[in-house]
Design a protein around this motif. Structure first.
Motif, PDB file in Angstrom:
ATOM      1  N   ALA A 135       0.811  -1.213   0.000  1.00  0.00           N
ATOM      2  CA  ALA A 135       0.000   0.000   0.000  1.00  0.00           C
ATOM      3  C   ALA A 135       0.845   1.265   0.000  1.00  0.00           C
ATOM      4  O   ALA A 135       0.378   2.330  -0.412  1.00  0.00           O
ATOM      5  N   CYS A 146      -0.363  -3.552  -6.713  1.00  0.00           N
ATOM      6  CA  CYS A 146      -1.252  -4.704  -6.615  1.00  0.00           C
ATOM      7  C   CYS A 146      -0.970  -5.616  -7.796  1.00  0.00           C
ATOM      8  O   CYS A 146      -0.172  -5.289  -8.685  1.00  0.00           O
ATOM      9  N   ARG A 223      -8.368   1.598  -2.827  1.00  0.00           N
ATOM     10  CA  ARG A 223      -7.630   1.244  -1.598  1.00  0.00           C
ATOM     11  C   ARG A 223      -7.146   2.488  -0.866  1.00  0.00           C
ATOM     12  O   ARG A 223      -7.145   2.522   0.368  1.00  0.00           O
ATOM     13  N   GLY A 246     -14.399  -3.628  -3.225  1.00  0.00           N
ATOM     14  CA  GLY A 246     -13.417  -3.613  -2.149  1.00  0.00           C
ATOM     15  C   GLY A 246     -13.147  -4.972  -1.543  1.00  0.00           C
ATOM     16  O   GLY A 246     -12.250  -5.108  -0.694  1.00  0.00           O
TER      17      GLY A 246
END
Length: 273
Positions: A135, A146, A223, A246
């Protein structure tokens, strides 16, 4: 023997589909690279080969223009799905890729919707070079990563006009942080339902669009809390819609268009592997 192909594009993201059902896979890395040459071959961002499959309507194998392989391509998946649905006069099919089984549907507008599967965030799934938080990556400007079956690294910027993509893109693509290299996104958030995306594509360079990159960029924006769950992704070549709640799979929705079909002669295929 001569090899038939179909050239298609999705908002300018161009690809070639080769139907090799009922035969052995005719494509090698060297042949893919030669076909992808925009001066001496056909030219494409990706090549999709359709093969027989026992548990799906077809199996897809993807190649980049540099002769490398990739697990999934959202644009070429939509193109192969479009051809197969027209062939069978149906509005839904399933395709097997290295990413897994992808369900494709034609919606009322004629666009193709693909269930692209769940995004992956673990460092080993992307993959990253070590046990890192995807992240917030330890790079300048703290991008986020990702996997959509291939690696994606996303930068959020105030103004895309200020980004030298041709310089920054390849440097991040080949960073030691990404052992398999990475796609690189530069995202300007217009509002919570709309982003502007420019792409440096792994193995391909600057692209007018990319289905999997559109998914990766939207997922990473969600995110970060910057976007809602349904996003218009505006690329240089046009727009697609990405939906992600999500938790579950990501849905990619957008048009595809046939450009031309042709035949590759035997002499072109006679190259060393």
């Amino acid at each position: 023997m001569p090899l038939n192909f179909h050239k298609m594009h999705a908002n300018g993201d161009d690809f070639v589909v080769v139907d090799a059902r009922n035969s052995a896979n005719p494509i090698t890395s060297a042949l893919a690279r030669r076909m992808g040459d925009r001066n001496r071959g056909i030219g494409f961002n990706q090549l999709a080969v359709m093969l027989d499959c026992e548990d799906a309507d077809a199996r897809l194998i993807f190649w980049n223009a540099d002769g490398s392989t990739l697990d999934v391509c959202g644009s070429a998946t939509r193109g192969a799905a479009d051809r197969l649905m027209r062939e069978s006069n149906v509005t839904s099919i399933t395709l097997r890729t290295h990413r897994g089984l992808l369900t494709c549907e034609r919606i009322s507008t004629g666009a193709i919707s693909v269930n692209m599967g769940q995004p992956l965030f673990g460092w080993s799934d992307i993959p990253l070079a070590g046990d890192l938080d995807s992240a917030v990556l330890p790079l300048a400007d703290s991008p986020i990563a990702c996997s959509m079956g291939n690696p994606h690294c996303t930068y959020f910027v105030d103004d895309l006009a200020d980004v030298d993509i041709a310089t920054v893109g390849p440097a991040i693509e080949t960073s030691a942080l990404f052992p398999l290299k990475t796609n690189v996104h530069f995202v300007q958030v217009i509002n919570r339902k709309h982003i502007r995306l420019r792409i440096w594509e792994r193995g391909g360079g600057i692209a007018l669009g990319s289905g999997s990159c559109s998914c990766g960029a939207a997922v990473n924006g969600i995110r970060r809390g910057l976007l809602d769950h349904c996003v218009e992704v505006e690329c240089d070549g046009g727009s697609v819609t990405v939906q992600w709640d999500g938790r579950g799979p990501v849905f990619l929705i957008g048009p595809v268009e046939a450009t031309f079909s042709g035949t590759i002669p035997d002499s072109f295929q006679q190259i060393s592997t």
